[in-house]
Design an enzyme around this catalytic site. Structure first.
Site, PDB file in Angstrom:
ATOM      1  N   LYS A 102       0.830  -1.212   0.000  1.00 21.53           N
ATOM      2  CA  LYS A 102       0.000   0.000   0.000  1.00 21.53           C
ATOM      3  C   LYS A 102       0.864   1.262   0.000  1.00 21.53           C
ATOM      4  O   LYS A 102       0.538   2.250  -0.672  1.00 21.53           O
ATOM      5  CB  LYS A 102      -0.941  -0.020   1.203  1.00 21.53           C
TER       6      LYS A 102
ATOM      7  N   GLN B 261      -4.832  -2.161   9.813  1.00 16.03           N
ATOM      8  CA  GLN B 261      -4.608  -3.438   9.155  1.00 16.03           C
ATOM      9  C   GLN B 261      -5.121  -4.581  10.027  1.00 16.03           C
ATOM     10  O   GLN B 261      -4.736  -4.713  11.189  1.00 16.03           O
ATOM     11  CB  GLN B 261      -3.120  -3.626   8.855  1.00 16.03           C
TER      12      GLN B 261
ATOM     13  N   ASP C 278     -10.887   2.597   4.233  1.00 17.84           N
ATOM     14  CA  ASP C 278     -11.440   1.301   3.828  1.00 17.84           C
ATOM     15  C   ASP C 278     -12.945   1.355   3.558  1.00 17.84           C
ATOM     16  O   ASP C 278     -13.514   0.422   3.002  1.00 17.84           O
ATOM     17  CB  ASP C 278     -11.181   0.248   4.922  1.00 17.84           C
TER      18      ASP C 278
END
Length: 291
Positions: free
Chosen positions: A52, A96, A119
């Site tokens: 990422k 995460q 997200d």
């Protein structure tokens, strides 16, 4: 001849567009920044986070990385989330997952500022998605479902009025993709199948599109689909390859289905690159909304 839906190609095009938008934002004094919070040293999570940040560098987005040891307490993780909420260099961020055993993941996600939820999985943002069936949505969208829809759209696969069978009810894709598919802008009809569904194969055989997100390697076989179906493979399983002597990633769709399908996403190389591209898109859009 079936069409291979190339997620890498489409994701590269999206990232090129994002790089142009980031340059325009910087010219106006706004620098998008993606934050990540990683707890522990899970090898898969380490690779995902590194990927990422590499994506960020590719399109000109700043990176803000916070790493905590696996022994971090709930309060220490919560403090790190609050710091990212307040950090002006961080346009949006992710926690995460998975978090270490014993940590309430939902409680941590609840602490994220919805406006910085890269997200698109905060309860507020999911609620906005449920409420706004019509018109534009100005809150972050779940990355993988959004990636699936944009990928199909890139190949001019019209979902209006189509029967879509979703396999799996996980929050990342199974339970959330229906929210996007049934919006007026997409207008599909969705059947969500799971371990409690009777006659799953009957649902699959009726479907124009199958989105497989079970994590059951090779579950979708040619006898379970109709001629000309579109197959979207989101499943991820680690399967030991006896001949190679190592584990390989395998999707939910058996490759023998490809000839019977009208179009399919390979796995890997299909939905995965799009998920990462959509994360960047969410961050850039958050920065654009700040103007």
């Amino acid at each position: 001849m079936s069409t291979k839906i190339d997620g890498k190609k489409v994701a590269a095009e999206i990232k090129a567009n994002l790089a142009e938008r980031v340059a325009k934002l910087k010219a106006q004094g706004v620098v998008p920044g993606l934050g990540t919070l990683l707890v522990g040293e899970d090898l898969g999570s380490l690779r995902y986070v590194a990927g990422k940040h590499a994506d960020c560098a590719e399109v000109g987005i700043n990176s803000v990385r916070k790493d905590l040891p696996a022994t971090a307490s709930f309060d220490e993780i919560a403090d790190a989330v609050r710091e990212l909420n307040e950090d002006p260099a961080c346009t949006g961020f992710i926690v995460q997952l998975p978090l270490p055993r014993g940590i309430d993941q939902n409680a941590i996600i609840d602490l994220i500022d919805p406006a910085k939820d890269a997200d698109g999985m905060h309860p507020y943002n999911l609620g906005e998605l449920v409420l706004h069936v019509r018109g534009d949505i100005t809150t972050p969208l779940p990355c993988t479902p959004r990636g699936v829809i944009e990928l199909l759209d890139a190949y001019d696969i019209d979902l209006n009025g189509k029967e879509v069978c979703v396999l799996g009810r996980g929050i990342t894709i199974g339970r959330t993709i229906g929210l996007l598919l049934t919006r007026n802008a997409v207008n599909a009809t969705v059947t969500l199948c799971h371990t409690g569904t009777r006659d799953v194969t009957d649902h699959m055989r009726r479907a124009d599109v199958i989105v497989a997100a079970m994590g059951s390697a090779g579950f979708v076989t040619p006898d379970k689909i109709k001629e000309g179906a579109v197959l979207v493979d989101v499943g991820v399983s680690r399967v030991f390859d006896e001949e190679a002597g190592r584990y390989r990633i395998k999707g939910d769709v058996d490759k023998a289905c490809y000839d019977k399908a009208s179009a399919y996403t390979p796995n890997p190389g299909g939905v995965g690159p799009m998920t990462r591209a959509m994360l960047l898109a969410n961050v850039v859009e958050m920065a654009e909304r700040s103007l």
